[in-house]
Design a protein around this motif. Sequence first.
Motif, PDB file in Angstrom:
ATOM      1  N   ALA A  22      15.416  88.017  52.978  1.00  0.00           N
ATOM      2  CA  ALA A  22      14.088  88.420  52.502  1.00  0.00           C
ATOM      3  C   ALA A  22      14.177  89.038  51.115  1.00  0.00           C
ATOM      4  CB  ALA A  22      13.461  89.401  53.485  1.00  0.00           C
ATOM      5  N   LEU A  23      15.258  89.793  50.860  1.00  0.00           N
ATOM      6  CA  LEU A  23      15.458  90.383  49.533  1.00  0.00           C
ATOM      7  C   LEU A  23      15.623  89.283  48.483  1.00  0.00           C
ATOM      8  CD1 LEU A  23      16.110  92.754  47.592  1.00  0.00           C
ATOM      9  CD2 LEU A  23      18.492  92.589  48.368  1.00  0.00           C
ATOM     10  N   LYS A  24      16.419  88.277  48.802  1.00  0.00           N
ATOM     11  CA  LYS A  24      16.659  87.188  47.839  1.00  0.00           C
ATOM     12  C   LYS A  24      15.370  86.417  47.554  1.00  0.00           C
ATOM     13  CE  LYS A  24      21.543  86.534  49.004  1.00  0.00           C
ATOM     14  NZ  LYS A  24      22.556  85.634  49.613  1.00  0.00           N
ATOM     15  N   ARG A  25      14.616  86.138  48.614  1.00  0.00           N
ATOM     16  CA  ARG A  25      13.371  85.401  48.414  1.00  0.00           C
ATOM     17  C   ARG A  25      12.389  86.198  47.573  1.00  0.00           C
ATOM     18  NH1 ARG A  25       9.021  83.420  53.023  1.00  0.00           N
ATOM     19  NH2 ARG A  25       8.555  81.371  52.115  1.00  0.00           N
ATOM     20  N   ALA A  26      12.286  87.510  47.874  1.00  0.00           N
ATOM     21  CA  ALA A  26      11.377  88.363  47.104  1.00  0.00           C
ATOM     22  C   ALA A  26      11.809  88.446  45.641  1.00  0.00           C
ATOM     23  CB  ALA A  26      11.336  89.759  47.721  1.00  0.00           C
ATOM     24  N   ALA A  27      13.121  88.508  45.412  1.00  0.00           N
ATOM     25  CA  ALA A  27      13.628  88.559  44.034  1.00  0.00           C
ATOM     26  C   ALA A  27      13.277  87.287  43.283  1.00  0.00           C
ATOM     27  CB  ALA A  27      15.136  88.773  44.050  1.00  0.00           C
ATOM     28  N   GLU A  64      17.362  81.003  50.969  1.00  0.00           N
ATOM     29  CA  GLU A  64      18.131  79.848  50.503  1.00  0.00           C
ATOM     30  C   GLU A  64      17.211  78.681  50.136  1.00  0.00           C
ATOM     31  OE1 GLU A  64      21.416  80.084  50.014  1.00  0.00           O
ATOM     32  OE2 GLU A  64      21.186  82.161  50.675  1.00  0.00           O
ATOM     33  N   GLY A  65      17.778  77.769  49.315  1.00  0.00           N
ATOM     34  CA  GLY A  65      17.050  76.565  48.941  1.00  0.00           C
ATOM     35  C   GLY A  65      16.023  76.823  47.855  1.00  0.00           C
ATOM     36  N   GLY A  66      15.120  75.854  47.684  1.00  0.00           N
ATOM     37  CA  GLY A  66      14.076  75.971  46.683  1.00  0.00           C
ATOM     38  C   GLY A  66      14.537  75.495  45.317  1.00  0.00           C
ATOM     39  N   GLY A  67      13.567  75.393  44.391  1.00  0.00           N
ATOM     40  CA  GLY A  67      13.880  75.027  43.016  1.00  0.00           C
ATOM     41  C   GLY A  67      13.599  73.578  42.668  1.00  0.00           C
ATOM     42  N   ASP A  68      13.108  72.787  43.640  1.00  0.00           N
ATOM     43  CA  ASP A  68      12.836  71.371  43.359  1.00  0.00           C
ATOM     44  C   ASP A  68      11.473  71.218  42.681  1.00  0.00           C
ATOM     45  OD1 ASP A  68      15.220  70.593  44.568  1.00  0.00           O
ATOM     46  OD2 ASP A  68      14.290  70.491  46.557  1.00  0.00           O
ATOM     47  N   ALA A  91      18.671  78.808  38.351  1.00  0.00           N
ATOM     48  CA  ALA A  91      18.172  80.190  38.252  1.00  0.00           C
ATOM     49  C   ALA A  91      18.130  80.849  39.626  1.00  0.00           C
ATOM     50  CB  ALA A  91      16.795  80.207  37.605  1.00  0.00           C
ATOM     51  N   PHE A  92      17.667  80.104  40.626  1.00  0.00           N
ATOM     52  CA  PHE A  92      17.604  80.665  41.975  1.00  0.00           C
ATOM     53  C   PHE A  92      19.011  81.005  42.483  1.00  0.00           C
ATOM     54  CE2 PHE A  92      13.346  78.470  43.352  1.00  0.00           C
ATOM     55  CZ  PHE A  92      12.720  79.058  42.272  1.00  0.00           C
TER      56      PHE A  92
END
Length: 475
Positions: A22-27, A64-68, A91-92
Amino acid sequence: MNLIFEGAGQVSDEYLNLNIGALKRAAIDAWMNSHSNGWWEIDGSHYRITGGDATVTRPGEDGEGGGDWDGNFFLTDWIVDGSKDEEYTSAFADIRTRIDNALKDWDHNLLPKPKNIEEDVEQARQAMRLLSTAASTSGGATTGGGEIAGYLKSLNQNASSMSGQSMEVFKAKFINQLESAISGYRGIALVLGNATAAELKIWTETRATIIDSVTKTTTAFNAAANDDSVNWEVVLKVAGAAVSGAKAFLTGGLSGVLEGAAAGLTLISDMAAISEKEAAKPDSNNYEGIMVAFETSLTDLSKAIKSEEEQIKTNIDTNFGQVQADKSSYDLTAAVVDDGNPETKDKTIFEVTDDSQVSVVVINADLANGIIDVAMPGVAAELAKAADQIFFAGQTKLRRPDGIGLGTNGPSGEIYDLGWRAAELCKDLEWEVVNGAKMLRAIIEDLGVQDSSSSDKLEQLQASLNEGSGWDPWD
């Protein structure tokens, strides 16, 4: 067994279940907002550009994931440099790595575990109970004294059953000093309990601080991602933990009074506590400002742990030096038999070879037998138990990554050395009490006996004891 700090078990459970995803996603959400000056909006599992059809996949709840990338900007490419997919996925990944690097030394399995330290605290508590020279008033395991108090009382009361110049010296130099020496060992157990309880509190509050930092940083990132007000305040709860933990050790009926040989020792609980302080707040309420504040809070936490552990190390070093400087109060090898004869003066009881070297008068045989057969063996048996307890009290494991607090092992080496010294003192005195009783028995049996068999028995016993206990607390 319950942790001595209310809620400590809950803190450990929360720490194991920290939601770093959750911290990573919020960041990443906050970075998207900062990166585009607010042009990206969160739309479920995607980020959507304001006024256009471009989207970027959002990380999952695990961070995790994302950026596409998909679609086109209605504006120019000033928002993105290079390949669009590569820009965002890279970047992610960098954001996740940055968080991982900040937390890599704070993994649960890399830090001292409060439940393990608590076992050493309990060993010190039990050593104090066994070595207490005050009779138990409640019968509880953590209050009052063990059996040793009763044996010492019998020993002192029955000592009048034997007299004579040599016996009076033995009483003065050995029997009458036992209580003070044993109180000294109890004092060392108290010092060890203070230190391990302080460490227990430090590592409980360390976890609480990290939970607080992760939780509040997640909230701050979420606020920044939605252009809401950011409120990031993290208190370094570990500040003041050493003194607080040491004081908590004295609850439940344990006396913190240092008596006998221990009177010169000092306790962490008597020190001035370091004041709690807040970690530095973000200098800007955007992704970078919050991220730097999060990273800095962990660095400051390590420094706070170091300050707390320096208090513990200084206290242990001071007390170790005090015991070293006051050997005669802790090590009663001076059981001198002195009948005024220059040829036999200053012999210890273990050097007596026949009754001509001593002046002992047995006034009451039953009471004398009580000393030799019950009281002294009883004291010795309790010292043997206490030696094991106090040794294990010094075995606390404080290993952690090198950059945290005082370094890889913290003050565990100093704690171990003091615990080992106390255990050796207990074992050495145990030997002296056991064999002092044997020598007294042999001396009494040799008194006035003309045949050689009794004399030979005394000489044989003396020869077998001549090498001492084999324990050297001062080596």
